[in-house]
Design a protein around this motif. Structure first.
Motif: not given
Length: 406
Positions: A336-345, A367-380
């Motif tokens: 649940l937390l990772q899903q919220q983080a992925a959506d936010s990033t 670019l850093n934002g795109q990287r953060e979104a990628h890492e959030s997706a990996l975390g999910l």
């Protein structure tokens, strides 16, 4: 119990062609059925059960009569046949039978133990491969997103509103993503090899499954029953019974043996006037009394030690069940937390890109934002895999294996 199937039966089970070609897609249920049907450890445990069954049958032979033939030649030699029917041996035969039955219980429980261990290993390898697959797909999506950003910065450079350093930064991020992609591909290969070692097949892909429905079907879990029927607990309990019967066997060696004997001389001159007449015979070996007494005490001590092993097995089984349940609850929250983080990033990336075009954000922030979104997706992805794996582990530890085929 799952019998050892033939190649054609396994092909039908997995939806393979009968030529033995590895399946293109493998589900978790199919992986478990495969490992429980064809793994060599399963075959070994099944054969051990057969051997234990023969031992039980053979131990009943202590109640059967024995026949001895003495055939001599030479001057004054005599030949005879002697039959003996045991009447009493201190209970050694019954103790041997019950000890053999306890070892048969151990063999059956050991098969379930092997199935449980292989099931846990298979589930870990299966979800490892599933996670690597999803991460590989995410890497492709990340590289595509970076390519789109690189195209954007190239257009802006052509328009004279972007610097060369910004283009190079975007290209550097693409190269870094490609290196990461290769690393994920290597992990995918390793996971596939682990499955192949267990299943003797190498699937092209595994189908991500959600075991939540199977877990829900067995709730609430009867933890007391699950612990009592845990293979380690059954083995420990049977070990106590085996040691107890071994102590009885040693104690029986201290008692005299009583049997009915019959001897008949069929050649030569008989020197036993009681021949051809049944006799009640009592035998006792005085010389081995001390040894048998010490053996009895040793087996009694081992039986007491086995009781401690039973308590340890129960505690360990209960702890593993609790751990699997807690992991499932924790993983569910993480999803649940990772899903919220992925959506936010992801929303943050789109916002940063608009602000960059308006001149309010730097290109490196995009670019850093795109990287953060990628890492959030990996975390999910990792959280989802952890949840599915912990749910499968909880089902396995609760011994509700039939639910895994639903």
């Amino acid at each position: 119990m799952y019998p050892v199937a033939q190649e054609t039966e396994l092909s039908n089970l997995l939806g393979e062609p009968e030529s033995g070609v590895s399946p293109q897609v493998l589900t978790a249920s199919q992986a478990l059925q495969q490992v429980w049907a064809a793994n060599p450890q399963i075959l070994e445990a099944q054969l051990a059960i057969q051997a234990a069954g023969y031992d039980v049958t053979g131990s009943w032979g202590g109640f059967l009569p024995s026949v001895a033939v003495t055939n001599l030649s030479g001057d004054g030699a005599v030949s005879s046949v002697q039959a003996s029917l045991p009447l009493w041996s201190g209970g050694v035969t019954l103790a041997q039978i019950r000890a053999s039955e306890a070892r048969e219980v151990i063999a059956h429980a050991n098969l379930d133990k092997v199935r449980l261990d292989l099931g846990l290993r298979t589930i870990a390898a299966f979800h490892g491969m599933a996670q690597a697959q999803e991460q590989a797909d995410q890497c492709v999506a990340y590289i595509n997103a970076l390519d789109a950003l690189r195209a954007t910065i190239l257009r802006r450079k052509e328009q004279g509103v972007a610097r060369e350093s910004e283009v190079r930064t975007a290209e550097s991020r693409v190269q870094q993503a490609q290196v990461e992609q290769e690393s994920v591909q290597l992990q995918l290969i390793r996971s596939r090899n682990e499955l192949q070692e267990l299943l003797q097949i190498s699937p092209q892909r595994v189908e991500s499954s959600d075991p939540a429905a199977a877990l829900k079907s067995i709730l609430p879990i009867d933890e007391t029953k699950a612990v009592e029927h845990n293979p380690d607990v059954l083995i420990a309990a049977a070990r106590i019974a085996e040691r107890t019967e071994m102590a009885k066997q040693a104690r029986a060696q201290l008692s005299p043996e009583i049997a009915v004997q019959y001897r008949h001389y069929y050649d030569g001159r008989a020197f036993d006037e009681t021949a051809d007449t049944p006799q009640l015979v009592v035998q006792y070996q005085v010389g081995s009394t001390f040894t048998n007494w010490q053996k009895k005490k040793a087996e009694e001590a081992r039986a007491e030690a086995a009781k401690s092993g039973l308590e340890t097995a129960k505690r360990n089984a209960a702890a593993r069940l609790v751990d699997a349940r807690q992991r499932t609850v924790s993983a569910s929250r993480q999803v649940l937390l990772q899903q919220q983080a992925a959506d936010s990033t992801q929303a943050l990336v789109e916002s940063f890109l608009r602000q960059y075009q308006a001149g309010n954000r730097s290109w490196i922030e995009v670019l850093n934002g795109q990287r953060e979104a990628h890492e959030s997706a990996l975390g999910l992805i990792s959280a989802r895999r952890s949840l599915a794996q912990s749910q499968h582990q909880l089902i396995l530890q609760s011994l509700a294996w039939n639910a895994l085929g639903r």
